[in-house]
Scaffold this active site. Structure first.
Site, PDB file in Angstrom:
ATOM      1  NE  ARG A  70       2.440  -3.788  12.267  1.00 22.30           N
ATOM      2  CZ  ARG A  70       2.271  -3.938  10.957  1.00 22.30           C
ATOM      3  NH1 ARG A  70       1.794  -2.934  10.251  1.00 22.30           N
ATOM      4  NH2 ARG A  70       2.592  -5.066  10.351  1.00 22.30           N
ATOM      5  CG  HIS A  75      -1.000  -5.227   2.091  1.00 22.68           C
ATOM      6  ND1 HIS A  75      -0.403  -5.062   3.300  1.00 22.68           N
ATOM      7  CD2 HIS A  75      -0.840  -4.021   1.451  1.00 22.68           C
ATOM      8  CE1 HIS A  75       0.092  -3.832   3.391  1.00 22.68           C
ATOM      9  NE2 HIS A  75      -0.172  -3.173   2.280  1.00 22.68           N
ATOM     10  CG  ASP A 122      -3.566  -8.067   9.043  1.00 24.00           C
ATOM     11  OD1 ASP A 122      -4.050  -6.974   9.353  1.00 24.00           O
ATOM     12  OD2 ASP A 122      -2.886  -8.252   8.024  1.00 24.00           O
ATOM     13  CB  SER A 132      -0.969  -0.006   1.186  1.00 23.40           C
ATOM     14  OG  SER A 132      -0.300  -0.276   2.385  1.00 23.40           O
ATOM     15  CG  HIS A 158       5.849  -8.988   8.194  1.00 22.43           C
ATOM     16  ND1 HIS A 158       6.819  -8.179   7.662  1.00 22.43           N
ATOM     17  CD2 HIS A 158       4.724  -8.236   8.258  1.00 22.43           C
ATOM     18  CE1 HIS A 158       6.305  -6.990   7.431  1.00 22.43           C
ATOM     19  NE2 HIS A 158       5.039  -6.983   7.783  1.00 22.43           N
TER      20      HIS A 158
HETATM   21  N1  HAX Z   1       1.157 -19.849   6.301  1.00 17.69           N
HETATM   22  C1  HAX Z   1       1.602 -20.760   5.400  1.00 17.69           C
HETATM   23  N2  HAX Z   1       2.630 -20.549   4.567  1.00 17.69           N
HETATM   24  C2  HAX Z   1       3.267 -19.367   4.688  1.00 17.69           C
HETATM   25  C3  HAX Z   1       2.894 -18.403   5.625  1.00 17.69           C
HETATM   26  C4  HAX Z   1       1.772 -18.666   6.442  1.00 17.69           C
HETATM   27  N3  HAX Z   1       1.303 -17.788   7.328  1.00 17.69           N
HETATM   28  N4  HAX Z   1       3.708 -17.336   5.512  1.00 17.69           N
HETATM   29  C5  HAX Z   1       4.570 -17.638   4.522  1.00 17.69           C
HETATM   30  N5  HAX Z   1       4.295 -18.854   4.012  1.00 17.69           N
HETATM   31  C6  HAX Z   1       4.921 -19.517   2.880  1.00 17.69           C
HETATM   32  C7  HAX Z   1       4.755 -18.632   1.650  1.00 17.69           C
HETATM   33  O1  HAX Z   1       3.466 -18.799   1.051  1.00 17.69           O
HETATM   34  C8  HAX Z   1       5.892 -19.083   0.786  1.00 17.69           C
HETATM   35  O2  HAX Z   1       5.514 -20.294   0.175  1.00 17.69           O
HETATM   36  P1  HAX Z   1       5.944 -20.622  -1.374  1.00 17.69           P
HETATM   37  O3  HAX Z   1       7.442 -20.691  -1.301  1.00 17.69           O
HETATM   38  O4  HAX Z   1       5.257 -21.900  -1.628  1.00 17.69           O
HETATM   39  O5  HAX Z   1       5.435 -19.476  -2.186  1.00 17.69           O
HETATM   40  C9  HAX Z   1       6.973 -19.405   1.817  1.00 17.69           C
HETATM   41  O6  HAX Z   1       6.299 -19.584   3.083  1.00 17.69           O
HETATM   42  C10 HAX Z   1       7.989 -18.278   2.002  1.00 17.69           C
HETATM   43  O7  HAX Z   1       7.295 -17.086   2.273  1.00 17.69           O
HETATM   44  P2  HAX Z   1       7.988 -15.943   3.155  1.00 17.69           P
HETATM   45  O8  HAX Z   1       9.196 -15.462   2.452  1.00 17.69           O
HETATM   46  O9  HAX Z   1       8.121 -16.373   4.576  1.00 17.69           O
HETATM   47  O10 HAX Z   1       6.840 -14.835   3.158  1.00 17.69           O
HETATM   48  P3  HAX Z   1       6.559 -13.756   2.029  1.00 17.69           P
HETATM   49  O11 HAX Z   1       7.445 -12.613   2.305  1.00 17.69           O
HETATM   50  O12 HAX Z   1       6.568 -14.359   0.676  1.00 17.69           O
HETATM   51  O13 HAX Z   1       5.058 -13.376   2.355  1.00 17.69           O
HETATM   52  C11 HAX Z   1       3.237 -12.907   3.777  1.00 17.69           C
HETATM   53  C12 HAX Z   1       4.718 -12.649   3.521  1.00 17.69           C
HETATM   54  C13 HAX Z   1       2.777 -11.992   4.909  1.00 17.69           C
HETATM   55  C14 HAX Z   1       2.432 -12.547   2.523  1.00 17.69           C
HETATM   56  C15 HAX Z   1       3.044 -14.389   4.147  1.00 17.69           C
HETATM   57  O14 HAX Z   1       3.709 -14.637   5.369  1.00 17.69           O
HETATM   58  C16 HAX Z   1       1.594 -14.803   4.244  1.00 17.69           C
HETATM   59  O15 HAX Z   1       1.001 -15.170   3.230  1.00 17.69           O
HETATM   60  N6  HAX Z   1       1.001 -14.745   5.483  1.00 17.69           N
HETATM   61  C17 HAX Z   1      -0.401 -15.039   5.641  1.00 17.69           C
HETATM   62  C18 HAX Z   1      -1.241 -13.874   5.176  1.00 17.69           C
HETATM   63  C19 HAX Z   1      -1.063 -12.681   6.098  1.00 17.69           C
HETATM   64  O16 HAX Z   1      -1.107 -12.795   7.312  1.00 17.69           O
HETATM   65  N7  HAX Z   1      -0.893 -11.480   5.506  1.00 17.69           N
HETATM   66  C20 HAX Z   1      -0.796 -10.210   6.259  1.00 17.69           C
HETATM   67  C21 HAX Z   1       0.607  -9.703   6.411  1.00 17.69           C
HETATM   68  C22 HAX Z   1       0.679  -8.452   7.224  1.00 17.69           C
HETATM   69  C23 HAX Z   1       0.345  -7.281   6.380  1.00 17.69           C
HETATM   70  O17 HAX Z   1       1.082  -6.813   5.544  1.00 17.69           O
HETATM   71  N8  HAX Z   1      -0.821  -6.784   6.540  1.00 17.69           N
HETATM   72  O18 HAX Z   1      -1.175  -5.788   5.759  1.00 17.69           O
END
Ligand code: HAX
Length: 439
Positions: free
Chosen positions: A326, A270, A372, A240, A317
């Site tokens: 947070r 996000h 979140d 964002s 994250h």
């Molecule tokens: N559950 C399962 N698998 C997860 C995970 C979770 N909570 N978090 C990361 N992973 C997986 C990823 O999907 C990725 O898998 P692939 O290699 O198969 O694609 C792997 O672990 C490596 O990911 P990462 O490097 O640890 O995390 P990213 O930087 O790619 O993504 C995310 C960060 C926040 C998007 C991710 O941790 C996620 O999807 N979390 C769940 C959704 C979530 O809570 N989002 C909100 C984040 C906070 C925010 O910004 N809010 O606005």
């Protein structure tokens, strides 16, 4: 399937192994100054954005203007009888890095009040949209509809000098912020409360007025202050914040830029994650027949989620490698005000079990909760049970950080953002050569 779509599907499937091979075997190869992994993988860790408004340390969490969350809460003036600082004080602090006096906070509040009238056409726009539109689509459209109010556009067309750009950006940001809580509360009451709109109470601070317009008694005013401050900024690289900065870098105005940021915030990876957390928790409760699960039952549910190819929402994250401060701030609030809430207790149980499961699963780099994870549970407790509204609350908060940033962007004359792309062929060629030196 049409031949266009079929051909495209074949092309994508044929291309995928090339990208996967590049990442797996040559991810570390350096092209110019970044690795192939960073080029394909969302520019992770590439230090190419500058902001002094907040900084995110992987092992410490966010600092606003150099202060941690507890330091920020302690330092800023609070409205009488409230536990959290006023949003007005925080906005002053984000923009200037200085702790405002009570008088300075009052001036910001008075200024917001002067600017707070929302044009009627915004409400007409909202009412004209399909009633099942997502609240984020409503919010983004409402902001966009106000673009015609932009002071920046008017002054730009009059031929203002570059050194003055920050001034109308500040004016647009102030105008937008002053109206945003009312628009958000209007969306809530229009969509979920049969259109029973509560008019603003101009003498209240932003958090107090928002709680009033939502129709929720104390301490929801403090929830609003805490929530808006916690969600305001997370340095510049999150989607964002980056989208707002990117769009504004074209000298597009604050309305266009902030609407774009909201659209990014609306994604499940996000800001939408807070809604997903609640849905996920409710599914869990439903499966358990309404009771809090045992550790073993929870563990199984976590594994079922992961084995189903889904993420555990609210965990992980892109930058942080600890429990998000947070999350901790919201946990502390919940502990004080709603310790017996069953969903809060379940959130605590998930906190005990999920990190171990995610570690065993072995993918997520950070097994700890993010912002979140607890936020929806607090909203639910105070009666905001319509979880697709939660990201709107995030969006109101995110306005503070992103608008402060684009005001400074214009002040410092940051240029148009324009990274360079390359083709997969080029990456394969450089991977074979072991890299591409800077030219
Ligand atoms: N559950 C399962 N698998 C997860 C995970 C979770 N909570 N978090 C990361 N992973 C997986 C990823 O999907 C990725 O898998 P692939 O290699 O198969 O694609 C792997 O672990 C490596 O990911 P990462 O490097 O640890 O995390 P990213 O930087 O790619 O993504 C995310 C960060 C926040 C998007 C991710 O941790 C996620 O999807 N979390 C769940 C959704 C979530 O809570 N989002 C909100 C984040 C906070 C925010 O910004 N809010 O606005």
């Amino acid at each position: 399937m049409s031949s266009l779509k079929e051909t495209l599907r074949e092309k994508i499937e044929a291309h995928r192994p090339r990208t996967q091979k590049l990442l797996k075997e040559h991810g570390h190869v350096v092209i110019d100054k970044v690795t192939i992994e960073q080029a394909i993988g969302g520019a992770r860790d590439v230090r190419c954005l500058v902001t002094d408004i907040s900084y995110l340390d992987p092992m410490e969490g966010i600092r606003f203007r150099g202060k941690t969350i507890p330091e920020t809460f302690a330092a800023l003036p609070k409205p009488p009888g409230c536990d959290y600082p006023s949003v007005e004080a925080f906005w002053y602090f984000l923009l200037t890095g200085e702790i405002p006096s009570e008088q300075a906070v009052k001036e910001v509040r008075d200024d917001f009040r002067e600017r707070s009238r929302v044009p009627n056409y915004v409400f007409d726009t909202l009412r004209a949209m399909a009633r099942d539109s997502h609240p984020m689509a409503l919010l983004s459209a409402a902001i966009l509809s106000m673009q015609r109010e932009s002071v920046f556009v008017r002054r730009y067309n009059e031929g203002m000098r570059k050194a003055e750009y920050w001034d109308p950006m500040y004016e647009d940001s102030m105008n937008l912020l002053a109206k945003l809580p009312q628009i958000a509360a209007y969306i809530y009451r229009m969509k979920y409360k049969g259109g029973a709109i509560i008019p603003p109470e101009p003498d209240l601070d932003m958090g107090g007025n928002f709680a009033h317009m939502m129709g929720i008694p104390k301490p929801y005013d403090d929830v609003a202050r805490m929530y808006f401050i916690l969600h305001s900024d997370h340095e510049s690289g999150n989607v964002s914040a980056h989208a707002v900065h990117l769009v504004a870098s074209t000298l597009s105005d604050a309305y266009y830029a902030f609407s774009a940021g909201l659209n990014g915030l609306a994604g499940p990876l996000h800001g939408l994650a807070n809604q997903e957390v609640l849905m996920w928790i409710q599914n869990l409760m439903k499966e358990m027949g309404g009771k809090v699960p045992s550790r073993e039952e929870l563990k199984k549910f976590l594994w079922d989620t992961l084995n189903g190819g889904r993420v555990i929402p609210g965990y992980g994250h892109a930058v942080l490698r600890i429990t998000d401060p947070r999350y901790t701030a919201q946990h502390d609030f919940a502990l004080k005000h709603m310790p017996d809430d069953p969903m809060f207790q379940l959130t605590n149980l998930i906190y005990e079990v999920a990190p171990g499961v995610l570690r065993e699963h072995g993918k997520a780099k950070n097994p700890w909760p993010n912002v979140d994870s607890a936020s929806g549970v607090i909203q639910w407790h105070y009666g905001v049970t319509q979880y697709d509204f939660y990201t709107v609350l995030f969006g109101v908060g995110r306005a503070l950080g992103t608008l402060a940033n684009i005001t400074w962007d214009r002040g410092l004359g940051y240029p148009l953002e324009r990274p360079k792309s390359v083709t997969t062929d080029m990456l394969e060629e450089w991977a074979a050569k072991g890299g591409r030196p800077m030219k």
